[in-house]
Design an enzyme around this catalytic site. Structure first.
Site, short mmCIF file in Angstrom:
data_model
loop_
_atom_site.label_atom_id
_atom_site.label_comp_id
_atom_site.label_asym_id
_atom_site.label_seq_id
_atom_site.Cartn_x
_atom_site.Cartn_y
_atom_site.Cartn_z
CG HIS A 43 -36.66 48.43 -49.49
ND1 HIS A 43 -37.59 49.05 -48.70
CD2 HIS A 43 -36.75 49.05 -50.70
CE1 HIS A 43 -38.21 50.00 -49.37
NE2 HIS A 43 -37.71 50.01 -50.60
CD GLU A 70 -39.57 45.99 -46.52
OE1 GLU A 70 -40.10 45.63 -45.44
OE2 GLU A 70 -38.78 46.95 -46.62
CG HIS A 191 -39.28 52.73 -40.52
ND1 HIS A 191 -38.74 52.61 -41.77
CD2 HIS A 191 -38.75 53.85 -40.00
CE1 HIS A 191 -37.93 53.63 -42.01
NE2 HIS A 191 -37.92 54.41 -40.94
#
EC number: 2.6.99.2
Length: 243
Positions: A43, A70, A191
């Site tokens: 990410h 991401e 997450h």
């Protein structure tokens, strides 16, 4: 079985703290795959505080499983990075500049036209698209209209409330997943999933294709070792399939 993609952002954070190349991100990615990970997630953020843009180019050359990038697709540099590397999957996250970590999903209704257009750009390049959403039926329904291939359920709420009552904590995710299945969407999640809450989540959320786990997994690896930790996470997913 639900696939495990290891997010290696925290490895890059450790590397960057000394300004050198230890630990070597490319070698860690290779090792994660060798230890059983079925995907590698990164990410990158504009300040490159963990994953650097060059890392993405370097990882693209060596990742043999699923490569998932991401990020905030409202940044042109991110769009260009993804299109230049053509990963198997891009996950679109509604981050804002300077955000420490992702903390909410897309409002797929308000952002419908934008998401529809940007998703089309990535899909035209042959990249599977997943978009970050909260476990809200209306947001899942809105996601389906954008043309995305998958959603990624944002699981912080589940992780936060798991120990207070796991049945209540997982309930909105079950409904969101059922809605996604009915609309033909693939389902990812991520997450704050960890060794304590992963099995129950995977057991109860139908149609779960993939989980992306970074912070908890890398933290556990400090105690258990990286190879053993990846095997522990894979075992939780395998046990969830057995009921």
């Amino acid at each position: 079985m639900t696939r495990l993609s290891v997010n290696i952002n925290k490895i890059a954070t450790l590397r960057n703290s000394r300004g050198g190349d230890n630990p070597n991100l490319v070698q860690v990615a290779k090792d994660c795959e060798r230890f059983g990970a079925q995907g590698i997630t990164v990410h990158p953020r504009p300040d490159e505080r963990h994953i650097r843009y060059q890392d993405v180019f370097d990882l693209k050359q060596i990742v043999t499983t699923e490569f998932n990038i991401e990020g905030n697709c409202q940044e042109q540099k991110f769009i260009d990075l993804v299109l230049a590397n053509k990963p198997e999957q891009v996950t679109l996250v509604p981050d804002v500049l300077g955000q420490i970590t992702s903390n909410h999903g897309w409002d797929t209704i308000t952002n419908y036209h934008y998401l529809k257009d940007i998703i089309a750009v990535f899909k035209e390049a042959g990249i599977r698209v997943s978009i970050f959403v909260d476990p809200v039926v209306a947001m899942v329904e809105g996601a389906a209209k954008t043309g995305t291939d998958r959603i990624e359920l944002y699981t912080e709420g589940y992780a936060t409330h798991y120990h207070q009552g796991k049945e209540l904590a997982v309930a909105p995710y079950i409904e969101a997943a059922k809605t996604a299945q009915s609309l033909g969407l693939g389902i990812n999640a991520g997450h704050d999933l960890d060794l304590n809450n992963l099995k129950y989540f995977a057991q109860n959320v139908p149609g779960l294709d993939e989980v992306s786990i970074g912070h908890a997994l890398i933290s556990d690896a400090l105690y258990y070792g990286l190879e053993n930790t990846i095997q522990l996470y894979l075992r939780q997913l395998a046990l969830s399939d057995q009921g």
